[in-house]
Design an enzyme around this catalytic site. Structure first.
Site, mmCIF file in Angstrom:
data_model
loop_
_atom_site.group_PDB
_atom_site.id
_atom_site.type_symbol
_atom_site.label_atom_id
_atom_site.label_comp_id
_atom_site.label_asym_id
_atom_site.label_seq_id
_atom_site.Cartn_x
_atom_site.Cartn_y
_atom_site.Cartn_z
ATOM 1 C CG HIS A 102 9.712 114.773 72.290
ATOM 2 N ND1 HIS A 102 10.104 116.140 73.063
ATOM 3 C CD2 HIS A 102 8.551 115.163 71.591
ATOM 4 C CE1 HIS A 102 9.465 117.132 72.695
ATOM 5 N NE2 HIS A 102 8.390 116.640 71.831
ATOM 6 C CB THR A 126 9.954 113.297 99.326
ATOM 7 O OG1 THR A 126 10.920 112.258 99.099
ATOM 8 C CG2 THR A 126 9.981 113.817 100.863
ATOM 9 N N GLY A 127 8.598 110.844 97.498
ATOM 10 C CA GLY A 127 8.845 110.386 95.910
ATOM 11 C C GLY A 127 10.360 110.521 95.388
ATOM 12 C CG HIS A 169 7.921 116.806 75.717
ATOM 13 N ND1 HIS A 169 8.133 118.312 75.935
ATOM 14 C CD2 HIS A 169 6.819 116.876 74.933
ATOM 15 C CE1 HIS A 169 7.301 119.134 75.163
ATOM 16 N NE2 HIS A 169 6.571 118.175 74.494
ATOM 17 C CG ASN A 170 10.572 113.682 79.652
ATOM 18 O OD1 ASN A 170 9.740 114.508 80.533
ATOM 19 N ND2 ASN A 170 11.304 114.297 79.400
ATOM 20 N NE ARG A 175 6.123 110.377 105.845
ATOM 21 C CZ ARG A 175 7.409 109.291 105.924
ATOM 22 N NH1 ARG A 175 8.617 109.871 105.630
ATOM 23 N NH2 ARG A 175 7.382 108.319 106.779
ATOM 24 C CB CYS A 193 9.166 106.874 98.916
ATOM 25 S SG CYS A 193 10.087 108.126 98.034
ATOM 26 N NE ARG A 202 15.144 117.497 71.807
ATOM 27 C CZ ARG A 202 14.189 118.475 71.724
ATOM 28 N NH1 ARG A 202 13.247 118.504 72.116
ATOM 29 N NH2 ARG A 202 14.307 119.340 70.914
ATOM 30 C CG ASP A 257 8.799 104.489 101.658
ATOM 31 O OD1 ASP A 257 7.859 104.867 101.496
ATOM 32 O OD2 ASP A 257 9.961 104.833 101.858
HETATM 33 C C1 RB5 Z 1 11.166 107.224 104.712
HETATM 34 O O1 RB5 Z 1 11.090 107.662 105.899
HETATM 35 C C2 RB5 Z 1 11.555 108.279 103.765
HETATM 36 O O2 RB5 Z 1 12.721 108.587 103.797
HETATM 37 C C3 RB5 Z 1 11.207 107.699 102.422
HETATM 38 O O3 RB5 Z 1 9.670 107.315 102.465
HETATM 39 C C4 RB5 Z 1 11.341 108.600 101.193
HETATM 40 O O4 RB5 Z 1 10.792 109.978 101.568
HETATM 41 C C5 RB5 Z 1 12.823 108.722 100.527
HETATM 42 O O5 RB5 Z 1 13.109 109.453 99.701
#
Ligand code: RB5
Length: 144
Positions: free
Chosen positions: A133, A67-68, A98-99, A109, A65, A136, A8
């Protein structure tokens, strides 16, 4: 190997940098967007990327994104997808061994480019170990 990448707006710049890195390492990169810093909804990108990974056997996904977190939550709703949010390389190694993770999630960010590059390389270079694995993972699949 085909690598499907998507982000995103929160990780657009990281996606663009990692795309150059992956192409330079001769991966077959399929960029499903986003293609600018304009705000988009991460679940739409996650849905499209997961469909592409599932349609191309042996391919891997890279979802980013801010934070991911949102990408990993959305991707793990899709049967057949095992998405791993990693902020260091040890987890990237284990997510493959493993996964048998088929999607790597990163935060644009939260994770700097140099570290993100190392995490991606580790993820793509590490094989699933199978054995216990697999048993599982099959338990996860059968509960979906
Ligand atoms: C977008 O601002 C933010 O919410 C998105 O990039 C992400 O971090 C969501 O988990």
């Amino acid at each position: 190997m085909k690598v499907v990448i998507g982000s995103d707006h929160g990780a657009y710049e990281l996606k663009e940098k990692l795309k150059i890195h992956l192409v330079g390492n001769e991966y077959d990169v399929d960029d499903i967007g986003t293609f600018s810093g304009k705000s988009v909804d991460y679940p739409d990108i996650a849905r499209d990327l997961c469909a592409e990974v599932l349609q191309n056997e042996g391919s891997m996904g890279l979802l980013m994104c801010g934070t991911g977190l949102g990408m990993s939550i959305a991707a793990n709703k899709v049967p057949g997808i095992r998405a791993a949010l990693c902020s260091e390389s040890y987890s990237a190694t284990k997510s493959r061994q493993h996964n048998n993770a088929n999607v790597l999630c990163l935060g644009g960010r939260t994770t700097g480019y140099e570290l993100a590059q190392h995490i991606v390389d580790t993820f793509l270079d590490t094989e699933f170990e199978g054995g216990r694995h697999l048993r599982r993972i099959n338990k996860i699949e059968s509960s979906q």
